[in-house]
Scaffold this motif. Sequence first.
Motif, short mmCIF file in Angstrom:
data_model
loop_
_atom_site.label_atom_id
_atom_site.label_comp_id
_atom_site.label_asym_id
_atom_site.label_seq_id
_atom_site.Cartn_x
_atom_site.Cartn_y
_atom_site.Cartn_z
N ARG A 4 0.85 -1.10 -0.06
CA ARG A 4 -0.14 0.20 -0.47
C ARG A 4 1.17 1.04 0.05
O ARG A 4 1.46 1.86 1.31
CB ARG A 4 -0.86 -0.15 1.17
CG ARG A 4 -1.98 -0.73 1.72
CD ARG A 4 -3.11 -0.78 0.48
NE ARG A 4 -4.14 -2.34 0.05
CZ ARG A 4 -4.03 -3.17 0.28
NH1 ARG A 4 -2.73 -3.94 -1.00
NH2 ARG A 4 -4.75 -4.10 0.09
N PHE A 5 0.69 1.52 -1.42
CA PHE A 5 1.27 3.07 -0.96
C PHE A 5 0.76 4.31 -1.54
O PHE A 5 -0.07 4.09 -2.29
CB PHE A 5 2.92 2.74 -2.60
CG PHE A 5 3.81 1.91 -2.71
CD1 PHE A 5 3.48 1.54 -1.26
CD2 PHE A 5 4.87 2.13 -3.97
CE1 PHE A 5 5.33 0.07 -1.79
CE2 PHE A 5 5.20 0.70 -3.44
CZ PHE A 5 5.64 0.35 -2.50
N ALA A 6 1.02 5.62 -0.60
CA ALA A 6 0.40 6.72 -0.50
C ALA A 6 1.14 7.87 -1.03
O ALA A 6 2.22 8.39 -0.51
CB ALA A 6 -0.57 7.33 0.64
N VAL A 7 1.12 9.02 -1.75
CA VAL A 7 1.52 9.77 -2.33
C VAL A 7 0.60 11.18 -2.30
O VAL A 7 -0.41 10.93 -3.16
CB VAL A 7 2.25 10.17 -3.21
CG1 VAL A 7 3.50 11.49 -3.65
CG2 VAL A 7 3.57 9.29 -3.65
N GLU A 8 1.08 11.83 -1.58
CA GLU A 8 0.10 13.22 -0.88
C GLU A 8 0.84 14.59 -1.74
O GLU A 8 1.91 14.79 -0.80
CB GLU A 8 -0.08 13.07 0.75
CG GLU A 8 -1.15 12.44 0.74
CD GLU A 8 -1.69 12.42 2.03
OE1 GLU A 8 -1.57 13.38 2.28
OE2 GLU A 8 -1.77 11.07 2.30
N ALA A 9 0.58 15.66 -2.70
CA ALA A 9 1.26 17.00 -2.31
C ALA A 9 0.08 18.23 -2.35
O ALA A 9 -0.68 18.01 -3.11
CB ALA A 9 1.63 17.11 -3.76
N GLN A 10 0.35 18.71 -1.84
CA GLN A 10 -0.59 19.90 -1.00
C GLN A 10 0.99 21.49 -2.01
O GLN A 10 1.50 21.40 -1.18
CB GLN A 10 -1.01 20.27 -0.02
CG GLN A 10 -1.22 21.47 0.56
CD GLN A 10 -1.36 21.79 2.00
OE1 GLN A 10 -0.69 22.51 2.81
NE2 GLN A 10 -2.91 21.38 2.66
N VAL A 11 -0.27 22.10 -2.77
CA VAL A 11 0.48 23.67 -3.18
C VAL A 11 -0.19 24.08 -2.90
O VAL A 11 -1.73 24.41 -3.28
CB VAL A 11 0.81 23.21 -5.11
CG1 VAL A 11 1.37 24.59 -5.27
CG2 VAL A 11 1.36 22.00 -5.15
N GLN A 12 0.14 25.24 -2.04
CA GLN A 12 -0.42 26.59 -1.60
C GLN A 12 -0.14 27.36 -2.78
O GLN A 12 -0.09 27.71 -3.25
CB GLN A 12 0.02 26.75 -0.06
CG GLN A 12 -0.17 25.73 0.81
CD GLN A 12 0.45 26.04 2.40
OE1 GLN A 12 0.85 27.04 2.62
NE2 GLN A 12 0.23 24.75 3.48
#
Length: 252
Positions: free
Chosen positions: A61-69
């Motif tokens: 189970r892999f997860a990648v999160e990116a948040q660009v403000q």
Amino acid sequence: MAATGVRARARIVARADGRGGTALPVLDGDGPLALRRTRGSGAEARVMVVGAMSGPLGGDRFAVEAQVQEGARLHVGSAAATIALPGQVKAEARYDVRLDVADGAELNWLPEQLISACGSELYVTTRAELGAGARLVLREEQVLGRVGEQPGRLTSRLAVRVAGRTVLDQELACGPGAPGGWDGPAVLAGHRSVGQLVVVRPEFGERQPPARMLGECAALVPLAGPAVLVSAVAPDALRLRRLLEEALTLLC
């Protein structure tokens, strides 16, 4: 490896640094998902996803999160292709990508190909949530099998929302056990590489590029919002990349 497979998560947060650039206050990856900051260009920060282990394997189970403000610009790529492989655990692997781009922010999400090796089973999801004035370039490339081998089972779902409105939600299943017809003339037509390019621009809200074919193996389709989708198939990864790069040049 544990009986349930490997769990790994990577997280990126980009924000305007107040000096015309982009800071990365959060750049955190574990296990097989390592993140490295590379040299950026102008206001844009660049991050590379580096695979520290093989996989995903069965049960992972892999997860990648990116948040660009707001006001930030981020470019994310990967150092090499991701290869879905069979593992000791006879279970489906999952790879989940979550992208959050604020109003006035920009994200270029341009990883290398995902290769579905023989005997593997992977469900990959990519969900992008954008503010009304956000900008996005998102590329997906999937290769069914390595050279000379049959593909594994690959299911891919791609969803994009702009200002709370869904502009794209599609799923494609390929390989052994997938619904019949996936390799027929209405879907892949015998090709082994398939890709999507999603481009979101606020100016597309006023005027979108018209729908059209881009040669015999790619099509440009305006979406119900300030977004455009390019879908393409090709006999191999190199020709697929060329098709999508040509389409991006037209749109940007």
